[in-house]
Design a protein around this motif. Structure first.
Motif, short mmCIF file in Angstrom:
data_model
loop_
_atom_site.label_atom_id
_atom_site.label_comp_id
_atom_site.label_asym_id
_atom_site.label_seq_id
_atom_site.Cartn_x
_atom_site.Cartn_y
_atom_site.Cartn_z
N GLY A 124 0.78 -1.22 0.00
CA GLY A 124 0.00 0.00 0.00
C GLY A 124 0.81 1.27 0.00
O GLY A 124 0.25 2.37 -0.08
N GLY A 125 2.13 1.16 0.05
CA GLY A 125 2.97 2.36 0.03
C GLY A 125 3.12 2.95 -1.36
O GLY A 125 3.53 4.12 -1.49
N ALA A 126 2.81 2.18 -2.38
CA ALA A 126 2.97 2.68 -3.75
C ALA A 126 2.06 3.88 -3.98
O ALA A 126 0.89 3.86 -3.63
CB ALA A 126 2.65 1.58 -4.76
N PRO B 19 0.75 3.87 -10.23
CA PRO B 19 0.87 2.58 -10.90
C PRO B 19 2.29 2.29 -11.37
O PRO B 19 2.74 1.13 -11.33
CB PRO B 19 -0.10 2.71 -12.08
CG PRO B 19 -1.10 3.71 -11.64
CD PRO B 19 -0.31 4.71 -10.82
N ARG B 20 3.00 3.30 -11.81
CA ARG B 20 4.36 3.09 -12.31
C ARG B 20 5.30 2.66 -11.18
O ARG B 20 6.23 1.89 -11.40
CB ARG B 20 4.87 4.36 -12.97
CG ARG B 20 4.18 4.69 -14.28
CD ARG B 20 4.57 3.70 -15.36
NE ARG B 20 4.06 4.09 -16.67
CZ ARG B 20 4.47 3.55 -17.80
NH1 ARG B 20 5.38 2.61 -17.79
NH2 ARG B 20 3.95 3.95 -18.96
N GLU B 21 5.07 3.17 -9.99
CA GLU B 21 5.88 2.72 -8.86
C GLU B 21 5.63 1.23 -8.59
O GLU B 21 6.56 0.47 -8.32
CB GLU B 21 5.56 3.54 -7.61
CG GLU B 21 6.09 4.97 -7.66
CD GLU B 21 5.77 5.73 -6.39
OE1 GLU B 21 5.58 5.10 -5.33
OE2 GLU B 21 5.70 6.98 -6.46
N THR B 22 4.36 0.85 -8.68
CA THR B 22 4.04 -0.57 -8.49
C THR B 22 4.72 -1.42 -9.55
O THR B 22 5.32 -2.46 -9.24
CB THR B 22 2.52 -0.78 -8.56
OG1 THR B 22 1.90 -0.13 -7.44
CG2 THR B 22 2.16 -2.26 -8.52
N ARG C 210 12.07 11.39 0.82
CA ARG C 210 11.27 10.17 0.87
C ARG C 210 11.36 9.53 -0.50
O ARG C 210 10.89 10.10 -1.49
CB ARG C 210 9.82 10.48 1.22
CG ARG C 210 8.98 9.24 1.50
CD ARG C 210 7.55 9.59 1.81
NE ARG C 210 6.88 10.22 0.66
CZ ARG C 210 5.59 10.43 0.60
NH1 ARG C 210 4.82 10.12 1.63
NH2 ARG C 210 5.05 11.00 -0.46
N ALA C 211 11.97 8.37 -0.57
CA ALA C 211 12.22 7.71 -1.85
C ALA C 211 11.09 6.75 -2.18
O ALA C 211 10.45 6.17 -1.30
CB ALA C 211 13.54 6.95 -1.78
N ASP C 212 10.85 6.57 -3.48
CA ASP C 212 9.79 5.66 -3.93
C ASP C 212 10.05 4.24 -3.44
O ASP C 212 9.17 3.58 -2.89
CB ASP C 212 9.70 5.66 -5.46
CG ASP C 212 9.28 7.01 -6.01
OD1 ASP C 212 8.64 7.79 -5.28
OD2 ASP C 212 9.60 7.29 -7.19
N LEU C 213 11.27 3.76 -3.70
CA LEU C 213 11.66 2.39 -3.35
C LEU C 213 13.09 2.41 -2.84
O LEU C 213 13.88 3.27 -3.24
CB LEU C 213 11.59 1.46 -4.56
CG LEU C 213 10.31 1.40 -5.38
CD1 LEU C 213 10.56 0.66 -6.68
CD2 LEU C 213 9.20 0.73 -4.59
#
Length: 288
Positions: free
Chosen positions: A177-179, A182-185, A215-218
């Motif tokens: 749920g942190g995404a 959609p592109r991050e997912t 705060r980084a995406d991944l």
């Protein structure tokens, strides 16, 4: 003659009889029997859900993508509405009638419509949608509602014979749920399916002064590697692009390796993304 009360300003769903025939012809178009929308309205998932709810006249439960839209899930397409309506086997074009058996505690009320709860909604989407789409939508649903994979798995345990359970469990294994897009997912899925360690989402990086620097995406704290997906605004907005450059310099000065991902890389050259991340992790000591 007034328009039907709309819980979502701008959707302009109306029933026949609430406006004059002249107004219907002039300003509205028919989407379902007795249900009209104002001309020019974009028929997204939320509007389709509202229209289906009005068509059911209170006798149906919005499920699947329609329930997700009502629960605030973003980035949904314009697929047909979905609902459970006892005694109904056929529906007008644009509405899919499901035959799901819903337990009493698996529904809730949103803006006057009965919809499935977040966990039940994810349960249904995760069983039915193609894998990547299911993960994208379940990620977004969890982000919007704060439901968790454990909540969804607990609900699934109550329906052991339901169709698509194995598919759902595969979705829940990678859902997060942190995404925040959609592109991050899809970037996360690409890396996981390449056999790389599962990254943390929305990684908060704290400076020596105790304040959050970024705060980084991944990312992976253990190896000081982060992956950032750059959407269109990162390329088209000069201020955003300038800040991205400064932010990357700050992070690299703190010992972080930043791997940037664009739509072109993700769509056309995914192996480049995998290789760059693998090299960054390996250089930091990860067994990849």
């Amino acid at each position: 003659m007034g328009e039907l009360g709309d819980p979502f300003p701008g959707s302009w769903a109306v029933k026949a009889g609430t406006v004059t025939q002249w107004e219907l012809r002039k300003d509205f178009c028919r989407i379902h029997p007795d249900v009209y929308v104002r001309k020019g309205t974009e028929l997204d998932a939320r509007i389709r859900a509202l229209a289906a709810g009005h068509w059911a006249k209170g006798a149906g439960v919005l499920v699947g993508l329609s329930a997700a839209a009502m629960l605030g899930t973003r980035w949904l397409g314009d697929e047909p509405a979905e609902l459970v309506k006892p005694g109904t086997s056929r529906a007008p074009a644009g509405i899919i009638v499901r035959r799901d058996e819903l337990l009493r505690d698996e529904t809730c009320c949103v803006a006057g419509f009965t919809v499935t709860t977040p966990a039940r909604t994810a349960f249904d989407i995760g069983r039915r949608a193609p894998f990547e789409k299911a993960v994208v939508v379940v990620d977004a649903l969890m982000n919007a509602t704060r439901t968790t994979p454990s909540h969804i798995a607990d609900l699934a345990a109550r329906h052991p014979g339901a169709r698509g359970i194995r598919h759902l469990l595969r979705v829940l294994d990678v859902a997060d749920g942190g995404a925040e897009s959609p592109r991050e997912t899809l970037t996360r899925l690409l890396l996981i399916e390449a056999g790389l360690p599962r990254p943390e989402t929305q990684l908060r990086i704290v400076g020596h002064d105790g304040f959050v620097v970024a705060r980084a995406d991944l990312g992976w704290r253990e190896w000081n590697v982060i992956v950032e997906y750059d959407g269109a605004q990162h390329w088209n907005d000069r201020r955003q692009r300038s800040w991205d450059i400064d932010r990357t310099a700050i992070l690299e000065s703190m010992g972080w390796k930043v791997v940037r991902v664009s739509a072109e890389l993700l769509d056309s050259r995914p192996w480049v993304v995998i290789d760059r991340v693998r090299r960054a992790l390996a250089a930091a000591g990860a067994d990849v």
